[in-house]
Enzyme design. Sequence first.
Site, PDB file in Angstrom:
ATOM      1  N   GLY A   1       7.466  33.972  25.658  1.00 35.48           N
ATOM      2  CA  GLY A   1       7.846  34.248  24.452  1.00 35.48           C
ATOM      3  C   GLY A   1       8.502  35.276  24.917  1.00 35.48           C
ATOM      4  O   GLY A   1       9.753  35.455  25.151  1.00 35.48           O
TER       5      GLY A   1
ATOM      6  N   SER B   1       7.764  31.190  31.985  1.00 29.47           N
ATOM      7  CA  SER B   1       8.659  31.751  31.146  1.00 29.47           C
ATOM      8  C   SER B   1       8.456  32.928  31.098  1.00 29.47           C
ATOM      9  O   SER B   1       7.515  33.977  32.549  1.00 29.47           O
ATOM     10  CB  SER B   1       8.996  31.503  29.915  1.00 29.47           C
ATOM     11  N   TYR B   2       7.982  33.761  30.377  1.00 32.24           N
ATOM     12  CA  TYR B   2       7.417  35.389  30.160  1.00 32.24           C
ATOM     13  C   TYR B   2       6.371  35.139  30.122  1.00 32.24           C
ATOM     14  O   TYR B   2       5.792  36.454  30.770  1.00 32.24           O
ATOM     15  CB  TYR B   2       7.642  35.492  28.284  1.00 32.24           C
TER      16      TYR B   2
ATOM     17  N   ASP C   1      17.553  24.414  34.364  1.00 29.70           N
ATOM     18  CA  ASP C   1      17.062  25.174  33.267  1.00 29.70           C
ATOM     19  C   ASP C   1      17.896  27.174  33.593  1.00 29.70           C
ATOM     20  O   ASP C   1      18.532  27.324  34.921  1.00 29.70           O
ATOM     21  CB  ASP C   1      15.920  26.097  33.153  1.00 29.70           C
TER      22      ASP C   1
ATOM     23  N   HIS D   1      13.642  23.801  31.799  1.00 31.78           N
ATOM     24  CA  HIS D   1      12.720  25.052  31.556  1.00 31.78           C
ATOM     25  C   HIS D   1      11.319  24.616  31.342  1.00 31.78           C
ATOM     26  O   HIS D   1      10.501  25.515  31.842  1.00 31.78           O
ATOM     27  CB  HIS D   1      13.113  25.957  29.963  1.00 31.78           C
TER      28      HIS D   1
END
Length: 457
Positions: A86, A182-183, A379, A431
């Site tokens: 996020g 991701s994060y 992505d 992603h």
Amino acid sequence: MARGLAALLALLVSASVSLPAAAAPADQEGDRIRELPGQPPNVDFSHYSGYVTVNQARGRALFYWLVEAAPAAGPVAPLVLWLNGGPGCSSVGYGASEEVGPFRIRPDGKTLYLNKHSWNKAANLLFLESPAGVGFSYSNTTMDLYTGGDAKTALDAYAFLVNWLERFPQYKYREFYIAGESYAGHYVPQLAKLIYEKSKGIQNPAINLKGFVVGNAVTDDYNDYLGTFEYWWSHGLISDSTYHNLKKTCLFDSSEHPSPECVKNLNLASSEEGNIDPYSLYTKPCNSSASLKLGLGGRYPWLSRAYDPCTERYSNIYYNLPEVQTALHANTTGIKYPWKTCSDIVGSYWADSPRSMLPIYHELIAAGIRIWVFSGDTDAVVPITATRYSISALKLPTLMNWYPWYDHGKVGGWSQVYKGLTLVTVAGAGHEVPLHRPRQALILFRHFLKDTPMPTQ
């Protein structure tokens, strides 16, 4: 980077996160999920969910969902902690419900079906909604939601693991891995470092960390920007002039946030790209709603929301059903806001985010911790070019040069094996690799657990 590590060490020294007396092992039975509403028949594994307090003084508690391994995985299958990023997005809403978990939610938002490529075919999966304020996780101290950051997230996740293992002692000393995307490219290595530092000198640590795997992961500011801009330009998404201006205004900025000039060019890039789904470049947006929103603040403006292939909508319905929350032992304190896939608050007030994870990679590689990095190659948010630049910056010796790997005679992607790290791409995946290429993602996961190179023809 030094500031982020210093903050983490300072927090450790001050012991500001308390480790309360752990629950008795019998409490795990109270967390058992008897049956989820709409659950399909023939479920051959047990699953549990509930809360673990990570800071009694402030009333912080994190929500987890354990999906035990299917019988075919064997009696001592490893334990894998899955984290979404996020920052502020739910591992229940994403990892568990549309990626690696055993259940998928139907469009009615009320019934489930089995994911035949669930990662619990190879391991026990522990999904954690982290930090407090994400999903069902909460804090009784409102200010906690406005002061989130990498260091606090790592400390709370570590406190969670210590106390969760007291509730589930059968997983102590089990092979343990961390996975995320991701994060979580920040969460995962920082938590791995913390576990490694805490276990130094302990002959048989309860958290038996063997390695971590991250996908389409935010890793290093400079290389993430450089590789992302190059991907946009090389895939025809932005003009030559915007590409050059992005490199000119965004790659030298030393402040905590992008400069106004950088943000201006990011917004221009957004308008040039148009109404595409940047999280999966060659698939249609859900009801044409997935435009790339740039320049909304933060160091990673392209992470302003999570991927929405419509499955996110089904999660928002399902996890807000009272009968579902009851079955999950969730929302037991009557949280005043609805469950969401991503928090509107947590990610907007992120206080600490080191510029690079590469020093941690070097430290953990030297310590013999297994590291795999994978990337879906469609992505445009944290693209393969960003990942390759970051890994190249590690300057690791190559053991197996770039080669195609195969699934049933077809190229599943490409891989390169370095000394201490393996890179794998997954062809045609966005992603969320396990969402777009579930079969290939499971193959990748099995090879990671065995630490064997991806299959050649």
